[in-house]
Write an enzyme that holds these catalytic residues in place. Structure first.
Site, PDB file in Angstrom:
ATOM      1  N   GLY A 131       1.479 -11.778  -8.107  1.00  0.00           N
ATOM      2  CA  GLY A 131       1.812 -10.801  -9.140  1.00  0.00           C
ATOM      3  C   GLY A 131       2.655 -11.369 -10.271  1.00  0.00           C
ATOM      4  N   ASP A 132       3.402 -10.495 -10.936  1.00  0.00           N
ATOM      5  CA  ASP A 132       4.155 -10.932 -12.116  1.00  0.00           C
ATOM      6  C   ASP A 132       5.187 -12.004 -11.765  1.00  0.00           C
ATOM      7  OD1 ASP A 132       5.528  -9.011 -10.651  1.00  0.00           O
ATOM      8  OD2 ASP A 132       6.597  -8.209 -12.378  1.00  0.00           O
ATOM      9  N   GLY A 133       5.889 -11.838 -10.638  1.00  0.00           N
ATOM     10  CA  GLY A 133       6.864 -12.851 -10.221  1.00  0.00           C
ATOM     11  C   GLY A 133       6.175 -14.185  -9.990  1.00  0.00           C
ATOM     12  N   ASP A 162      -0.065  -2.584  -7.400  1.00  0.00           N
ATOM     13  CA  ASP A 162       0.484  -1.563  -8.293  1.00  0.00           C
ATOM     14  C   ASP A 162      -0.258  -1.468  -9.625  1.00  0.00           C
ATOM     15  OD1 ASP A 162       2.346  -1.215  -6.336  1.00  0.00           O
ATOM     16  OD2 ASP A 162       4.035  -2.051  -7.437  1.00  0.00           O
ATOM     17  N   ARG A 201       5.962   0.616  -7.617  1.00  0.00           N
ATOM     18  CA  ARG A 201       7.397   0.386  -7.790  1.00  0.00           C
ATOM     19  C   ARG A 201       7.871   0.900  -9.145  1.00  0.00           C
ATOM     20  NH1 ARG A 201       7.881  -5.440  -6.701  1.00  0.00           N
ATOM     21  NH2 ARG A 201       8.469  -5.299  -4.518  1.00  0.00           N
ATOM     22  N   TYR A 223       1.853   0.986   3.526  1.00  0.00           N
ATOM     23  CA  TYR A 223       1.394  -0.335   3.995  1.00  0.00           C
ATOM     24  C   TYR A 223      -0.049  -0.292   4.483  1.00  0.00           C
ATOM     25  CZ  TYR A 223       6.092  -2.090   3.348  1.00  0.00           C
ATOM     26  OH  TYR A 223       7.280  -2.470   2.780  1.00  0.00           O
ATOM     27  N   ILE A 264      -2.414   1.223   3.143  1.00  0.00           N
ATOM     28  CA  ILE A 264      -3.297   1.159   1.980  1.00  0.00           C
ATOM     29  C   ILE A 264      -3.451  -0.255   1.454  1.00  0.00           C
ATOM     30  CG2 ILE A 264      -3.309   1.793  -0.495  1.00  0.00           C
ATOM     31  CD1 ILE A 264      -2.528   4.615   0.482  1.00  0.00           C
TER      32      ILE A 264
END
Ligand SMILES: Nc1ncnc2c1ncn2[C@@H]1O[C@H](COP(=O)(O)OP(=O)(O)O)[C@@H](O)[C@H]1O
Ligand SMILES: O=P(O)(O)OC[C@H]1O[C@](O)(COP(=O)(O)O)[C@@H](O)[C@@H]1O
Ligand SMILES: [Mg+2]
Length: 522
Positions: A233-235, A264, A309, A420, A422
């Protein structure tokens, strides 16, 4: 195999834009900072978190946001004909290779006099590659939270490299970024990964935290790895950029490709992230269960908490898809409980009308309220992400307390937390196809010598996007867009905009809308 003479590459059609080839590998738009064609103009973008990449503009407001290439720091890199031109599978394709002039427009709704705006390089195989298949030593790593489809991406990177380009040396880095320097690698072959797309999770395991750029690049260098595929992801993408920068600093012939992952759907620029479709589909099961439960009792209140989030995409799409949801609460749209126009009033009204109510809640919604009742607001995970408080439990308790205190009606509350479940399932058919395209685009990009890029669909066409563009901000639901209006029209829930108790929302724009709504209601 002979190296291609760069002079044999096609010339740039002047109709597209006036940027000329300025690099030895002759990619037509590729600019060089500070010199080159006088028609080349560089545009500085507003504050990037990380260093801005090459941006060039042309006629009619045309802007190309380009991705780095190995020849930017290794100008004498050898170039070879793409082995795909001998591939049986691609023999029938009319235009096997993507032209270096092909770009993807970020804005596709235009007016007659619109500026052409931002474009990205179209993803896909190039006529020339910068690696001989036998020389490739690739590695794959998965970081951050789970998401349906990670295994499909791993599988398709391995099979794509092997089947399309004849690459045999591929390593799996285990347990996320820290696996580069703290774990053994596993060899990946088409046989090893053959069935993994049928399983949820990540075959390579994952982790948060542990990003040590120097140690990671040392490990890449020590193992002679020259293609790094990073799924996250973004991180993770920020980490990928740091790795690319260190590789450039050391002038290593290593391509770094990022494949964006997040359940997300909060990654900017791309149309949607893989696994999102699967997650929305799986969320239907939880919503259905809640609906069945509350329909079967007197005054049933069903609360379903979904992931999200900072962005409520899963909750919004799951609500729109279901039609059994009465109210959807997301982080981007503030709400309040008490008084006129508040949630309690709406719950009571719906129960009176229908005998039950189903509320879908994104985990990031109403965090400010929950924090008033709990003390661990500032806890973070190993990657530095804020740990969220359980808004589902909090809301359930608040609703129960309200109806027991007011003694207006007895309610039957069922709280379902399938979060979780999902994200731990395998991807559905449409996500599997999407994951395949992402993986292949990444492989073609790395083979073509691009580096420090992220792949993803922009208006339906896969593109190579500068990493800085996808990490500079998170994608969130815009409550001022029509999609949120569609949801409000479908649930007929309150918009919660006209109340002094609404707490400070995340987005400045939303703040403005609320302020305007208050002014007009006075
Ligand atoms: N700003 C950053 N620079 C370098 N690495 C980062 C950065 N942010 C996160 N990472 C690393 O990326 C990995 C995944 O990040 P995380 O936020 O947990 O998940 P995701 O990538 O899904 O957003 C972690 O190993 C973390 O250390
Ligand atoms: O419990 P974990 O594994 O830290 O994950 C929880 C978080 O992961 C997510 O699924 C998405 O996280 P990333 O996209 O950062 O991986 C969030 O929706 C959720 O808050
Ligand atoms: Mg993240």
């Amino acid at each position: 195999m002979e190296t291609l003479a760069t002079s044999s590459l096609p010339a740039l059609p002047s109709s597209l834009c006036k940027l000329n080839a300025v690099k030895s590998h002759s990619l037509s738009f590729r600019p060089t900072f500070g010199h080159g064609d006088p028609n080349l103009r560089f545009v500085s973008r507003r504050a990037y978190v990380i260093r801005p990449k090459a941006i060039a503009s042309g006629e009619g407001g045309f802007v190309l946001e380009d991705v780095p290439h190995l020849t930017d720091f290794l100008p004498d890199s050898p170039v070879y004909p793409n082995p795909l031109q001998n591939s049986q599978a691609y023999a029938i394709v009319k235009q096997t290779f993507v032209s270096s002039e092909d770009v993807v427009a970020q804005k596709i709704v235009v007016q007659k006099n619109s500026q052409r705006g931002v474009h990205f390089r179209r993803a896909g195989p190039r006529e020339e590659v910068y690696f001989m298949p036998d020389d490739v030593k690739a590695c794959i790593v998965t970081c951050g939270g789970l998401c349906p489809g990670i295994n499909t991406v791993i599988r398709e990177i391995v099979c794509g490299l092997n089947v399309m380009y004849g690459v045999n040396d591929i390593l799996g880095i285990q347990g996320g970024y820290r696996g580069f320097y703290s774990k053994n690698t596993i060899p990946l072959t088409p046989k090893v990964v053959n069935d993994i797309h049928k399983r949820g999770g990540t075959f390579l395991c994952t982790s948060r935290g542990g990003h040590d750029t120097v140690k990671i690049v040392d490990s890449i260098q020590d193992r002679d790895i020259n293609q790094v595929y990073i799924i996250g992801g973004d991180g993770t993408q920020k980490g990928a950029y740091a790795i690319y920068e260190e590789i450039e600093r050391r002038k290593l012939p290593v391509a770094v490709a990022g494949i964006p992952k997040t359940i997300d759907n909060d990654i900017a620029v791309i149309d949607r992230s893989f696994g999102f479709d699967t997650a929305v589909e799986e969320a239907q099961r939880a919503i259905n269960a809640a609906h069945v439960e509350v329909e079967s009792v007197e005054n049933g209140v069903g609360i379903v908490k979904l992931m999200g989030r900072y962005s409520g995409f899963i909750a919004m799409y799951a609500t729109l898809a279901s039609r059994d949801v009465d109210c959807c609460l997301i982080p981007e749209s503030p709400f309040y409980l008490e008084g006129e126009g508040g949630l309690f009033e709406f719950v009571e009204q719906r129960i009176k009308e229908n005998g039950h109510i189903v509320i879908v809640l994104a985990e990031g919604a109403g965090q400010e309220y929950v924090a008033q009742n709990m003390s661990n607001m500032d806890q973070k995970d190993a990657s530095g992400n804020r740990l969220l408080l359980d808004v589902g439990l909090w809301l359930s308790q608040k609703v129960k307390d309200h109806f027991s205190k007011s003694q207006k009606m007895g309610i039957n509350l069922k709280y379902i937390d399938p979060t979780y479940m999902i994200r731990a399932i395998p991807s559905n058919a449409s996500d599997n196809v999407y994951c395949t395209l992402l993986a292949h685009s990444a492989v073609h990009g790395a083979m073509a010598g691009y580096t420090g890029f992220t792949v993803g669909p922009v208006n339906g066409k896969h593109a190579y996007i500068p990493i800085a563009r996808v990490t500079e901000r998170q994608n969130t639901v815009r409550v001022t867009d029509r999609m949120w209006a569609r949801l409000l029209a479908s649930t007929n829930q309150p918009s919660f905009l006209r109340h002094k108790e609404v707490m400070q929302p995340v987005d400045e724009e939303i703040r403005e809308v609320i302020d305007n709504a208050r002014i007009t209601s006075i």
